[in-house]
Motif scaffolding. Structure first.
Motif, mmCIF file in Angstrom:
data_model
loop_
_atom_site.group_PDB
_atom_site.id
_atom_site.type_symbol
_atom_site.label_atom_id
_atom_site.label_comp_id
_atom_site.label_asym_id
_atom_site.label_seq_id
_atom_site.Cartn_x
_atom_site.Cartn_y
_atom_site.Cartn_z
ATOM 1 N N ARG A 25 -17.753 2.550 3.478
ATOM 2 C CA ARG A 25 -18.563 2.523 4.618
ATOM 3 C C ARG A 25 -17.609 2.806 5.667
ATOM 4 O O ARG A 25 -18.027 2.992 7.096
ATOM 5 N N ASN A 26 -16.210 2.522 5.472
ATOM 6 C CA ASN A 26 -15.246 2.798 6.661
ATOM 7 C C ASN A 26 -14.931 4.296 6.711
ATOM 8 O O ASN A 26 -14.019 4.608 7.771
ATOM 9 N N GLU A 49 -11.845 1.567 -7.288
ATOM 10 C CA GLU A 49 -10.896 1.041 -6.257
ATOM 11 C C GLU A 49 -11.137 1.583 -5.010
ATOM 12 O O GLU A 49 -10.979 0.979 -3.930
ATOM 13 N N TYR A 60 -3.275 6.030 1.788
ATOM 14 C CA TYR A 60 -3.520 5.457 0.399
ATOM 15 C C TYR A 60 -4.772 5.729 -0.416
ATOM 16 O O TYR A 60 -4.762 6.321 -1.358
ATOM 17 N N GLU A 63 -13.910 0.008 -3.629
ATOM 18 C CA GLU A 63 -13.731 -1.296 -3.050
ATOM 19 C C GLU A 63 -13.080 -1.536 -1.839
ATOM 20 O O GLU A 63 -13.226 -2.034 -0.820
ATOM 21 N N ILE A 64 -12.062 -0.388 -1.742
ATOM 22 C CA ILE A 64 -11.434 -0.202 -0.304
ATOM 23 C C ILE A 64 -12.509 0.092 0.811
ATOM 24 O O ILE A 64 -12.523 -0.390 1.982
ATOM 25 N N GLY A 65 -13.604 0.409 0.385
ATOM 26 C CA GLY A 65 -15.008 0.783 1.339
ATOM 27 C C GLY A 65 -15.145 1.890 1.828
ATOM 28 O O GLY A 65 -14.690 2.465 2.866
ATOM 29 N N VAL A 100 0.830 -1.384 -0.080
ATOM 30 C CA VAL A 100 0.030 0.071 -0.263
ATOM 31 C C VAL A 100 0.957 1.215 0.073
ATOM 32 O O VAL A 100 0.743 2.302 -0.624
ATOM 33 N N LEU A 145 -3.442 2.381 5.207
ATOM 34 C CA LEU A 145 -4.422 2.281 4.177
ATOM 35 C C LEU A 145 -5.322 3.811 3.779
ATOM 36 O O LEU A 145 -5.737 4.246 2.818
#
Lengths: 192, 178
Positions: free
Chosen positions: A190-191, A183, A109, A186-188, A25, A106
């Motif tokens: 929601r977070n 992407e 990133y 995909e990493i999300g 990452v 993350l």
């Protein structure tokens, strides 16, 4: 010769180097930052090259004197470049905000992906001066070489090529921006 | 990677399970797609990253094993396509026989040599056939391979039969000559 090739395959030696997701990452983050910066810098260098050429020719033995339109155009290009430099200063010279430094690998990133996506979506902002400089540069010299009546016609092929190049570039970057958005999804989200 | 939400924590937990249960399988799968050690390490990292990201949307409609294999294979196939310049001359299972036969084999065929030859054989295959071959070598049944690849079980059965023939002929021939 062992009979069970499946067993031979499954018993192969273990990989020596462990996979480090964090490291990957970080590397991707660096690559994203580097490509964004190099694109902006290269575009600005190309613009300055065209401007320098015109200034050199105007001052040199070619006795080229830019008309009022060219002067205004050049001034606009330089102003645009200066605004771009200010606008994108964070992407050219890394600021390293406290938030970014404190973020996890993350999260950092994700920020870099967002930055790259926005950079690609706003390609016209940092790519525009180059297109304008190309037009002024070519227009000035073609204008000198042909009689006034033929200027527009002789400029037309160049304008078409430039327009195609610009549109193609913008579409390509839009596609890349969409890939980055995927992407990011995909990493999300929601977070966040 | 530290995550602060329940979905993130769930994904991390799943990822740890995948690494624990299928880490070695993923390594072998990567070996089936890339022979060079450094590049293979990059591919393994890429597979792990894609897996970790994909687990966000894992809904349990298929087993974790099938999911892992699908993502790993798809990532590796994309890798092969990206590296197209280095991956020229790939062949189908049906075409492998004439190109792979080796009649001047050394008589010291052991497991290591067999593994090397098997790897060379796999690396010559086109991605889809490679998926089937690797899954077969991982001792998966036809139904599981069909679930991963999306091909029909009948199609897989034909391909697996072909693979068995090629492997036995190729390696038994060498054993015979050894």
């Amino acid at each position: 010769m062992p009979e069970d090739l499946g067993a031979v395959w499954r018993d192969q030696p273990e990989e020596q180097r462990p996979v480090n997701l964090e490291q990957l990452v970080k590397r991707r983050t660096r690559e994203l930052y580097a490509s964004t910066r190099s694109e902006i810098v290269m575009s600005i260098v190309a613009v300055l090259f065209f401007v320098a050429m015109m200034v050199t020719l105007a001052a040199g033995r070619f006795a080229y004197a830019p008309g009022r339109m060219q002067q205004v155009g050049l001034a606009a290009v330089i102003a645009w470049v200066l605004i771009s430099l200010y606008w994108f200063r964070g992407r050219i010279w890394r600021k390293g905000s406290t938030d970014a430094r404190a973020a996890t690998g993350l999260e950092y990133y994700r920020q870099e992906l967002e930055s790259r996506r926005d950079h690609l979506r706003n390609a016209w902002v940092w790519h525009g001066p180059l297109v304008l400089a190309c037009l002024i540069f070519a227009g000035s010299f073609l204008g000198r070489a042909w009689p006034t009546g033929q200027r527009l016609r002789s400029l037309l092929p160049l304008v078409i090529v430039l327009a195609m190049w610009t549109v193609f570039g913008l579409l390509r970057r839009r596609r890349q921006a969409n890939e980055l958005q995927r992407e990011l999804d995909e990493i999300g989200s929601r977070n966040r | 990677m530290a995550r602060d939400s329940s979905s993130g924590a769930g994904r991390d937990e799943l990822y740890r399970t995948v690494v624990r249960d299928y880490g070695r399988v993923i390594d072998r799968l990567a070996a089936g797609y890339e022979g060079d050690a450094d590049r293979r390490h990059d591919l393994r990292q890429e597979i792990h990253l894609q897996l970790w990201k994909s687990l966000e949307v894992f809904d349990g409609r298929c087993s974790l094993k099938t999911w892992t294999f699908r993502v790993a294979h798809n990532t590796a196939v994309s890798y092969v396509n990206r590296e197209r310049r280095r991956n020229t001359g790939l062949v189908n299972i049906e075409e492998i026989e004439p190109t792979a036969a080796s009649r001047n084999a050394e008589p010291d065929i052991d497991r290591q040599r067999a593994l090397r030859q098997l790897s060379q054989l796999i690396l010559k295959l086109k991605p889809l056939d490679r998926q089937i071959m690797l899954s077969y070598l991982e001792d998966m049944d036809n139904a599981a391979i069909a679930e991963i690849t999306g091909l029909s079980a009948a199609n897989i059965a034909v391909k697996v039969h072909r693979i068995k023939n090629i492997l036995s002929r190729r390696f038994l021939e060498e054993q015979h000559y050894a």
